[in-house]
Enzyme design. Sequence first.
Site: not given
Length: 261
Positions: A124, A192, A157, A161, A91, A64, A17
């Site tokens: 930020k 993907t 996960y 999110k 992303n 990172d 993506i």
Amino acid sequence: MTHETGVAIVTGSGQGIGQGIALRLAEDGLDIALFDLPSNKEKLDRVAEEISKKGRKVICLFGDVSNEEDVSNLVEKTVNELGSLDVMVANAGIVFHSLVTETNVSDWDTLFSVNVRGTMLCYKHAGIQMITQGKGGRIIGAASVASKIGQPYASAYVASKFAIRGLTQSAAMELGKYGITVNAYAPGPIDTEFLGKFDEFHTSLSGQSKGSFLEGLKTKNCTKSIGEPKDVANLVSFLASKSSEFITGQSIVVDGGAVFD
């Protein structure tokens, strides 16, 4: 839609993506700063080559997203080399699968450091830069349909999110007065390597053949299909444009019509 000539950062842009978003924003006329782990250098170089062929400026930066110094340097180097920061696409993200009763705390912390802390750091430092520039901007994060409804074997996960949805709403409230919108895209199944990890896990669990989990997903949405990176990139293109100036604080589902808000 109208895009100003500007500069976008896309994290995790070596593949999937992120790659699709970077290529689309380049087609829209933006210069691009690609960002990924050093281990993805070859992939990032290939994306950069494609962007150069579209006539846009492009730089490759490595680090990172969970490291604040890396993210701060990303923004600084982008501005120094490309002139400004107009669109930040946070992303980058990772996943692992486990029952909540079997979840390793170290794995949980690693996932949250990338998915949540990494997104926060991008918001930020992009926000700081955009406020300094004084001309508004677009900050866009990666949520998921997992930010709307829970999933078994993916509690870390899913929780990460959901956190991104809340972060996006709060940041939108704080930055709106500067002309900065903050939104997130919430993909469902997109074709993907990342989605392949879900198929690999669930088929190993069920004993079914590889790919059967993905085929099952097709039966659960209105279009009876799996999406492509361009389907998410089309939404990001709109959110990055001037046409989206009255939309902020949203996490918008792109899943072929499986999860409804």
